[in-house]
Design an enzyme around this catalytic site. Structure first.
Site, short mmCIF file in Angstrom:
data_model
loop_
_atom_site.label_atom_id
_atom_site.label_comp_id
_atom_site.label_asym_id
_atom_site.label_seq_id
_atom_site.Cartn_x
_atom_site.Cartn_y
_atom_site.Cartn_z
N LYS A 50 7.68 -2.04 -7.38
CA LYS A 50 6.63 -1.06 -7.08
C LYS A 50 6.74 0.15 -8.02
CE LYS A 50 6.13 -2.72 -2.38
NZ LYS A 50 6.33 -2.56 -0.93
N GLN A 94 9.40 1.22 2.87
CA GLN A 94 9.63 -0.22 2.75
C GLN A 94 10.16 -0.78 4.06
OE1 GLN A 94 8.70 -1.98 0.09
NE2 GLN A 94 9.40 -3.91 0.95
N ASP A 117 -0.05 1.64 2.42
CA ASP A 117 0.21 0.27 2.90
C ASP A 117 -0.88 -0.21 3.86
OD1 ASP A 117 2.44 -1.21 2.02
OD2 ASP A 117 3.84 0.12 3.05
N1 GUN Z 1 7.96 -5.39 3.52
C1 GUN Z 1 7.40 -6.60 3.27
N2 GUN Z 1 6.14 -6.42 2.83
C2 GUN Z 1 5.90 -5.10 2.82
C3 GUN Z 1 4.77 -4.31 2.47
O1 GUN Z 1 3.71 -4.79 2.08
N3 GUN Z 1 4.94 -2.98 2.58
C4 GUN Z 1 6.07 -2.42 3.01
N4 GUN Z 1 6.13 -1.10 3.13
N5 GUN Z 1 7.14 -3.11 3.37
C5 GUN Z 1 7.04 -4.45 3.25
#
Ligand code: GUN
Length: 277
Positions: A50, A94, A117
């Site tokens: 990211k 996350q 998100d």
């Molecule tokens: N963990 C697994 N997929 C995601 C996601 O799309 N966003 C976040 N913040 N954590 C995750």
């Protein structure tokens, strides 16, 4: 047709890169705060990717790598500080979080207008009543894969297998918003193959390796595989048995290189959106 998520995500990222450069000319900078608590290996890889995507597109990123011992109060206080900062557009925590922290409370603490998100109940609600807001990145990426591959959604029989809050449910809402006829299946669905065989577009997000074999798929269906696993030979595979299903499908996403790269592209799209508002 193999739906090339690597190529489509690269297109999106390049479009965003241009847009970010144009925003910078106007004095608008975009900044994403990324928070990871603990040292989950998969999470560390996702977070690194990211941040890499941010750098590529020209989005500033702030990185918070907190120890597993971080308390819920400490995390909530960091979020509240970031909510108040005018120079921070997006906040991403996350998941998963350590068990001592209530994930729902954390998601609710993020200001909905910084929730890139799309997990906050306000954004989930907006999606479901057709209002503009942030949409969960993976299902948003699936819609882009379909549209940019020239696959029409309107009027199609779409079957979503899986009902998670992050993928299955928002996927169904997005397909409905595109005027598809939508069925959601899950672990308690009876005669699953009979239902999935009706699908013109089948989206699979169940988290079980190679679960969907050719018996589940109508000839000529479009098959989107959201799963990602390692098989017994340590090779990546999806929820769909690609070898079996590809010859039956008119279009299919591979694993890797299908849905996976789209999630980060759509996260970047959400970040840029926050700068457009
Ligand atoms: N963990 C697994 N997929 C995601 C996601 O799309 N966003 C976040 N913040 N954590 C995750």
């Amino acid at each position: 047709m193999i739906i090339d998520g690597k190529k489509i995500s690269a297109e999106i990222k390049n479009e965003l890169k241009e847009e970010v450069a144009a925003l910078k000319e106007k004095g608008v900078r975009i900044c994403l705060a990324v928070i990871q608590v603990g040292e989950d290996k998969a999470s560390s890889v996702y977070v690194a990717n990211k941040k890499k995507a941010c750098a590529y597109i020209g989005i500033d990123s702030l990185s918070y790598e907190l120890p597993t011992s971080t308390t819920q109060e400490e995390l909530l206080s960091l979020i509240s500080e970031l909510n108040a900062r005018a120079d921070v557009n997006g906040i991403l925590v996350q998941l998963p979080l350590p068990k001592s922290i209530d994930e729902d409370a954390v998601i609710r603490a993020i200001a909905p207008e910084k929730d890139v998100d799309g997990f906050h109940p306000v954004n989930v609600g907006r999606l479901n009543i057709g209002q503009d807001g942030y949409v969960s990145c993976t299902p948003a990426g699936v819609i882009q894969l379909l549209k940019r591959s020239g696959i029409e959604i309107e009027g199609k029989e779409c079957v979503v297998v899986g009902r998670s809050n992050i993928v299955g449910k928002p996927m169904a809402a997005l397909l409905l918003r595109e005027n598809a006829t939508v069925t959601v299946c899950h672990s308690r669905t009876k005669r699953l193959a009979e239902v999935t065989k009706r699908a013109d577009i089948l989206v699979v997000a169940i988290g079980k390796p190679l679960f969907i074999t050719k018996e589940y798929v109508k000839e000529g269906a479009v098959v989107i595989d959201v799963g990602i696993h390692r098989d017994e030979n340590n090779r990546l595979c999806g929820d769909v048995d690609y070898e079996q299903v590809a010859p039956v499908a008119s279009a299919i996403t591979p694993v890797p290189g299908g849905v996976g790269p789209m999630t980060i592209a759509m996260l970047m799209e959400n970040c840029v959106k926050s700068g457009r508002l």
